[in-house]
Design an enzyme around this catalytic site. Structure first.
Site, PDB file in Angstrom:
ATOM      1  N   ASP A 247      65.871 -12.665  54.080  1.00  0.00           N
ATOM      2  CA  ASP A 247      66.246 -13.510  55.215  1.00  0.00           C
ATOM      3  C   ASP A 247      66.519 -14.922  54.700  1.00  0.00           C
ATOM      4  OD1 ASP A 247      63.658 -14.460  54.658  1.00  0.00           O
ATOM      5  OD2 ASP A 247      62.798 -13.162  56.193  1.00  0.00           O
TER       6      ASP A 247
ATOM      7  N   ASP B  49      66.045 -19.043  55.434  1.00  0.00           N
ATOM      8  CA  ASP B  49      65.252 -20.012  56.192  1.00  0.00           C
ATOM      9  C   ASP B  49      65.881 -21.392  56.043  1.00  0.00           C
ATOM     10  OD1 ASP B  49      63.100 -18.135  56.856  1.00  0.00           O
ATOM     11  OD2 ASP B  49      62.759 -18.144  54.696  1.00  0.00           O
TER      12      ASP B  49
ATOM     13  N   ASP C  20      54.141 -22.977  49.436  1.00  0.00           N
ATOM     14  CA  ASP C  20      53.107 -22.260  48.690  1.00  0.00           C
ATOM     15  C   ASP C  20      53.321 -22.282  47.171  1.00  0.00           C
ATOM     16  OD1 ASP C  20      55.282 -20.579  49.053  1.00  0.00           O
ATOM     17  OD2 ASP C  20      54.154 -18.907  49.897  1.00  0.00           O
TER      18      ASP C  20
HETATM   19  P1  ATP Z   1      60.367 -13.135  51.622  1.00  0.00           P
HETATM   20  O1  ATP Z   1      61.268 -13.564  52.765  1.00  0.00           O
HETATM   21  O2  ATP Z   1      61.037 -12.359  50.572  1.00  0.00           O
HETATM   22  O3  ATP Z   1      59.116 -12.515  52.116  1.00  0.00           O
HETATM   23  P2  ATP Z   1      59.958 -15.964  51.333  1.00  0.00           P
HETATM   24  O4  ATP Z   1      59.459 -16.796  50.189  1.00  0.00           O
HETATM   25  O5  ATP Z   1      61.295 -16.314  51.889  1.00  0.00           O
HETATM   26  O6  ATP Z   1      59.901 -14.458  50.857  1.00  0.00           O
HETATM   27  P3  ATP Z   1      58.959 -16.382  53.992  1.00  0.00           P
HETATM   28  O7  ATP Z   1      57.727 -15.822  54.608  1.00  0.00           O
HETATM   29  O8  ATP Z   1      60.291 -16.012  54.523  1.00  0.00           O
HETATM   30  O9  ATP Z   1      58.850 -16.015  52.451  1.00  0.00           O
HETATM   31  O10 ATP Z   1      58.792 -17.965  53.994  1.00  0.00           O
HETATM   32  C1  ATP Z   1      59.849 -18.861  53.712  1.00  0.00           C
HETATM   33  C2  ATP Z   1      59.325 -20.042  52.923  1.00  0.00           C
HETATM   34  O11 ATP Z   1      58.320 -20.735  53.672  1.00  0.00           O
HETATM   35  C3  ATP Z   1      58.660 -19.681  51.596  1.00  0.00           C
HETATM   36  O12 ATP Z   1      59.575 -19.548  50.553  1.00  0.00           O
HETATM   37  C4  ATP Z   1      57.717 -20.854  51.396  1.00  0.00           C
HETATM   38  O13 ATP Z   1      58.414 -21.962  50.878  1.00  0.00           O
HETATM   39  C5  ATP Z   1      57.283 -21.191  52.813  1.00  0.00           C
HETATM   40  N1  ATP Z   1      56.015 -20.498  53.193  1.00  0.00           N
HETATM   41  C6  ATP Z   1      55.897 -19.310  53.832  1.00  0.00           C
HETATM   42  N2  ATP Z   1      54.619 -18.990  54.046  1.00  0.00           N
HETATM   43  C7  ATP Z   1      53.886 -20.000  53.541  1.00  0.00           C
HETATM   44  C8  ATP Z   1      52.486 -20.266  53.476  1.00  0.00           C
HETATM   45  N3  ATP Z   1      51.592 -19.410  53.955  1.00  0.00           N
HETATM   46  N4  ATP Z   1      52.100 -21.448  52.894  1.00  0.00           N
HETATM   47  C9  ATP Z   1      53.001 -22.311  52.426  1.00  0.00           C
HETATM   48  N5  ATP Z   1      54.327 -22.122  52.447  1.00  0.00           N
HETATM   49  C10 ATP Z   1      54.787 -20.993  53.001  1.00  0.00           C
HETATM   50 MG    MG Z   2      62.149 -15.470  53.602  1.00  0.00          MG
END
Ligand code: ATP
Ligand code: MG
Length: 457
Positions: free
Chosen positions: A79, A81, A165
């Site tokens: 996805d 963001d 994170d």
């Molecule tokens: P994926 O979509 O493949 O699960 P992602 O890294 O994009 O991986 P998301 O859950 O979509 O994960 O979150 C988007 C972004 O928001 C992350 O890349 C990170 O920068 C931030 N993020 C998400 N969850 C947290 C958290 N619990 N603490 C801090 N930052 C977070």
């Molecule tokens: Mg994501």
């Protein structure tokens, strides 16, 4: 240029950076177009639209986080963001197709058909000086263990990067200028396949223990190693997962096991001893005893998780009910056996054991009712599948949970929990026509013990 070579320009940049001794502000860089290989066309067109609209209205806006990490590594992002200086209510004003969600972490979701673009306002530090401190306390709250109960303090782009994170999740991309911003040594870590928490690991895990599960999920998905300081506190802090609301933990467990990398994830969960915090009753039954039964149950779980990975690779549907039915099966069986010892009739024992097992699991994860009733049916059918005489087989075949129960039976046989044979019988029964099915049942009744046949009459 192929996707996998997207990192090359960045590595070249890093080399130049080191040899020229360019100074950076805490590992922060801004890379113009010619120094990275990302293009706006690689992004979701809808995410680009959202960024453009926000920028036109005078806000800062970037595509951010995991999608850039994935693109740079040659993976397809799950996805896209967006991060912005606009507050959630301001985002909502700009998009009619927008909903605000989350209390702990307020976000805007902008809908484009089936695609959702998640728009987060830049987060700031929780403790602020002077007049804003009282306000900050109001919108960011921590419990006694340091866990953030709400995280709605807004801040600058730089602060936002420090609130994310992992360093490899601190990339920001401006599709209009084709400019990539990197923070907190994310570039170096991406090149070295290292997952490193931004900031002080102990504090960051305490703020949000789910970061431990995210660490494991990304390790399995990206085949990255944890930086030693990021790895060190996990075992000692694993118990903090118990403080996470059950609904959020349910979602995270699904992300772990329905990622397509379930087998690797399961190994890591065991390595970091997090299973007792996700499935507290299953854990002792499969690990603390060296009985053959414990080994069989562990095998059953491994087979089921591998099977789920294969289904995901083949784009077949997977259901949380199957996963929970497998992982909670040993607990259910134990309760059932105890209830039988206490003299209960089998079908009541089955029913009661299922309720007990599912209720107890609620101390860790919520299981939404539509899934828990399916789990219960998968278990109940295990005791009905052997009874096939008369019209029973046909009735079972029409049961809406037959397919899942049959798959479950095959795995139990494969794991050595029951004698093989019954699964094969059901495989054949499904494959043949009506007449042959009739014959299969007639053949069965010949083999059935005499007193049973008399009973039927
Ligand atoms: P994926 O979509 O493949 O699960 P992602 O890294 O994009 O991986 P998301 O859950 O979509 O994960 O979150 C988007 C972004 O928001 C992350 O890349 C990170 O920068 C931030 N993020 C998400 N969850 C947290 C958290 N619990 N603490 C801090 N930052 C977070
Ligand atoms: Mg994501």
């Amino acid at each position: 240029m192929t996707r996998s070579s997207l990192l090359k320009p960045l590595v070249a940049f890093l080399k130049r950076f080191r040899s020229d001794n360019i100074s950076s502000d805490h590992g922060q860089f801004s890379l113009p177009a010619h120094q990275h290989a990302l293009k706006a066309t690689m992004m979701s067109a809808n995410a680009v639209k959202v960024v453009q609209r926000l920028q036109q209205k005078g806000y800062q806006a970037f595509i951010v986080g995991g999608c850039l990490r994935d693109l740079l590594l040659g993976h397809t992002p799950k996805d896209f963001d967006v991060a912005t200086s606009a507050h959630p209510e301001q985002v909502k004003e700009l998009f009619t197709n927008c909903r605000l969600i989350g209390r702990r972490f307020r976000l805007a979701h902008v809908y484009f058909g089936r695609e959702v673009i998640e728009v987060a306002t830049f987060r700031g530090h929780h403790t602020q000086d002077g007049a804003s401190a009282a306000w900050a306390r109001h919108v960011a709250a921590q419990d006694a263990q340091g866990m953030l109960i709400s995280d709605n303090v807004y801040g600058s782009l730089e602060e936002d990067a420090m609130r994310r994170d992992f360093t490899v999740n601190t990339f920001y991309y401006d599709p209009n200028r084709n400019e990539l911003r990197c923070y907190a040594s994310g570039l170096e870590d991406l090149k070295n396949h290292v997952l490193r928490l931004v900031g002080e690991p102990d504090t960051r895990y305490r703020e949000d223990p789910v970061r431990m599960l995210r660490a494991i999920r990304f390790m399995a998905k990206l085949d990255f190693q944890l930086a030693s300081e990021t790895e060190a506190p996990i075992q000692a802090l694993g118990h903090l997962l118990r403080e996470i609301p059950g609904a959020r933990l349910f979602d995270e467990v699904l992300k772990l096991f329905h990622s397509g990398q379930g087998v690797a994830t399961f190994t890591l969960i065991q390595r970091y001893q997090l299973l007792p915090h996700l499935f507290p009753d299953t854990y002792p039954l499969i690990t603390q005893s060296s009985t053959t039964r414990a080994q069989v149950w562990l095998k059953l779980m491994e087979l089921a998780i591998r099977n789920t990975d294969q289904r995901i690779q083949q784009h077949k549907p997977v259901t949380p009910a199957f996963l929970f039915a497998v992982i909670l099966w040993p607990v259910f069986l134990q309760h059932r056996e105890l209830t039988l010892i206490h003299g209960e009739v089998p079908h009541i024992a089955t029913h009661r054991a299922a309720s007990l097992t599912l209720d107890q699991q609620l101390t860790a994860t919520v299981i939404p009712r539509r899934f828990s009733s399916a789990v219960r049916e998968i278990w109940e059918l295990q005791f009905r599948l052997p009874h096939r005489l008369g019209r029973r087989a046909e009735t079972l075949l029409e049961h809406q949970r037959f397919r899942a129960a049959y798959d479950f039976l095959l795995l139990r046989e494969q794991a050595g929990e029951t004698q093989p044979g019954l699964g094969e019988w059901w495989t054949q029964y499904q494959a043949v026509d009506h007449q042959q099915r009739h014959q299969m049942i007639r053949y069965l009744s010949k083999d059935a013990p005499r007193h049973k046949r008399r009973k039927k009459k």
